[in-house]
Motif scaffolding. Sequence first.
Motif, PDB file in Angstrom:
ATOM      1  N   SER A 132      26.564  67.656  28.133  1.00  0.00           N
ATOM      2  CA  SER A 132      25.394  67.115  27.449  1.00  0.00           C
ATOM      3  C   SER A 132      24.354  66.632  28.445  1.00  0.00           C
ATOM      4  CB  SER A 132      25.772  65.909  26.579  1.00  0.00           C
ATOM      5  OG  SER A 132      26.660  66.264  25.561  1.00  0.00           O
ATOM      6  N   LYS A 146      20.956  63.954  28.143  1.00  0.00           N
ATOM      7  CA  LYS A 146      20.430  62.954  27.219  1.00  0.00           C
ATOM      8  C   LYS A 146      19.163  62.311  27.766  1.00  0.00           C
ATOM      9  CE  LYS A 146      25.052  61.796  25.617  1.00  0.00           C
ATOM     10  NZ  LYS A 146      26.059  60.757  25.413  1.00  0.00           N
ATOM     11  N   LYS A 156      26.207  55.488  18.325  1.00  0.00           N
ATOM     12  CA  LYS A 156      27.521  55.950  18.775  1.00  0.00           C
ATOM     13  C   LYS A 156      27.394  57.373  19.298  1.00  0.00           C
ATOM     14  CE  LYS A 156      30.228  53.264  15.471  1.00  0.00           C
ATOM     15  NZ  LYS A 156      31.200  53.355  14.380  1.00  0.00           N
ATOM     16  N   SER A 157      28.182  57.687  20.316  1.00  0.00           N
ATOM     17  CA  SER A 157      28.109  59.001  20.929  1.00  0.00           C
ATOM     18  C   SER A 157      29.507  59.494  21.260  1.00  0.00           C
ATOM     19  CB  SER A 157      27.258  58.914  22.202  1.00  0.00           C
ATOM     20  OG  SER A 157      27.182  60.148  22.842  1.00  0.00           O
ATOM     21  N   HIS A 158      29.695  60.815  21.248  1.00  0.00           N
ATOM     22  CA  HIS A 158      30.995  61.376  21.630  1.00  0.00           C
ATOM     23  C   HIS A 158      31.205  61.318  23.132  1.00  0.00           C
ATOM     24  CE1 HIS A 158      32.446  62.794  17.768  1.00  0.00           C
ATOM     25  NE2 HIS A 158      31.202  63.173  17.495  1.00  0.00           N
ATOM     26  N   HIS A 205      27.109  57.224  27.621  1.00  0.00           N
ATOM     27  CA  HIS A 205      25.655  57.071  27.552  1.00  0.00           C
ATOM     28  C   HIS A 205      25.070  57.174  28.960  1.00  0.00           C
ATOM     29  CE1 HIS A 205      24.988  56.505  23.354  1.00  0.00           C
ATOM     30  NE2 HIS A 205      25.730  55.423  23.274  1.00  0.00           N
ATOM     31  N   THR A 244      31.899  66.555  27.728  1.00  0.00           N
ATOM     32  CA  THR A 244      32.444  66.134  26.438  1.00  0.00           C
ATOM     33  C   THR A 244      33.719  66.906  26.113  1.00  0.00           C
ATOM     34  OG1 THR A 244      31.044  67.738  25.292  1.00  0.00           O
ATOM     35  CG2 THR A 244      30.218  65.491  25.436  1.00  0.00           C
ATOM     36  N   ASN A 294      35.614  58.384  21.516  1.00  0.00           N
ATOM     37  CA  ASN A 294      34.596  57.384  21.182  1.00  0.00           C
ATOM     38  C   ASN A 294      34.270  57.261  19.701  1.00  0.00           C
ATOM     39  OD1 ASN A 294      34.345  56.916  23.914  1.00  0.00           O
ATOM     40  ND2 ASN A 294      32.579  58.237  24.152  1.00  0.00           N
ATOM     41  N   GLN A 349      20.330  66.238  18.736  1.00  0.00           N
ATOM     42  CA  GLN A 349      20.192  64.955  18.044  1.00  0.00           C
ATOM     43  C   GLN A 349      18.980  64.232  18.602  1.00  0.00           C
ATOM     44  OE1 GLN A 349      23.648  62.402  18.199  1.00  0.00           O
ATOM     45  NE2 GLN A 349      22.429  60.577  17.854  1.00  0.00           N
ATOM     46  N   ILE A 374      18.058  57.635  21.466  1.00  0.00           N
ATOM     47  CA  ILE A 374      18.562  58.678  22.348  1.00  0.00           C
ATOM     48  C   ILE A 374      18.191  60.060  21.807  1.00  0.00           C
ATOM     49  CG2 ILE A 374      20.810  58.855  21.193  1.00  0.00           C
ATOM     50  CD1 ILE A 374      22.114  59.002  23.940  1.00  0.00           C
ATOM     51  N   VAL A 431      19.616  64.117  22.456  1.00  0.00           N
ATOM     52  CA  VAL A 431      20.760  64.789  23.066  1.00  0.00           C
ATOM     53  C   VAL A 431      20.679  66.295  22.854  1.00  0.00           C
ATOM     54  CG1 VAL A 431      23.293  64.991  23.059  1.00  0.00           C
ATOM     55  CG2 VAL A 431      22.224  62.797  22.521  1.00  0.00           C
ATOM     56  N   ASN A 471      23.595  69.399  23.660  1.00  0.00           N
ATOM     57  CA  ASN A 471      24.953  69.657  24.130  1.00  0.00           C
ATOM     58  C   ASN A 471      25.267  71.118  23.904  1.00  0.00           C
ATOM     59  OD1 ASN A 471      27.974  70.050  23.163  1.00  0.00           O
ATOM     60  ND2 ASN A 471      27.982  68.343  24.590  1.00  0.00           N
TER      61      ASN A 471
END
Length: 134
Positions: free
Chosen positions: A31, A33, A43-45, A48, A54, A76, A117, A122, A124, A126
């Motif tokens: 990812s 970001k 919340k993120s997988h 941060h 990932t 997470n 996202q 944030i 993102v 990925n």
Amino acid sequence: CYDNMLFDITKADSVQALPNLVGDWQATGESAKILKKEVPAVKSHGAHTEFTSTSIEYNFTEQQGRLLKGTKVSENRTEKFVCAIGFDNKSIRCTDEDGLQEGQLVSDNEIIMYYHQIDDDISVINQAKLTKKP
């Protein structure tokens, strides 16, 4: 005109078998970001950080024709998602609780996904390779 398009779509469906994606899949990805706040509340997988790896488990729990639903789990967070397989039987589009994914069905055991996202904290992107578990 529309009758011919419908016939062509139906004909394409009958030539290619609809893939069955139900089951557990392991995703490994990376990812990038944009951190809009020092400590994002979202919340993120993944971590941060601007760049991160990932590892997410996708569980496609139900499939009705081209439509699917399931959950994805990382260390997470856990979240629900829904998907639609494209009429070409090779593309897939999904949405989870806060983002969008699109990808290609490479084989019966491999999917390539791209996640997007954007929110207040944030942004993102990925890319991940999903492999079906035996």
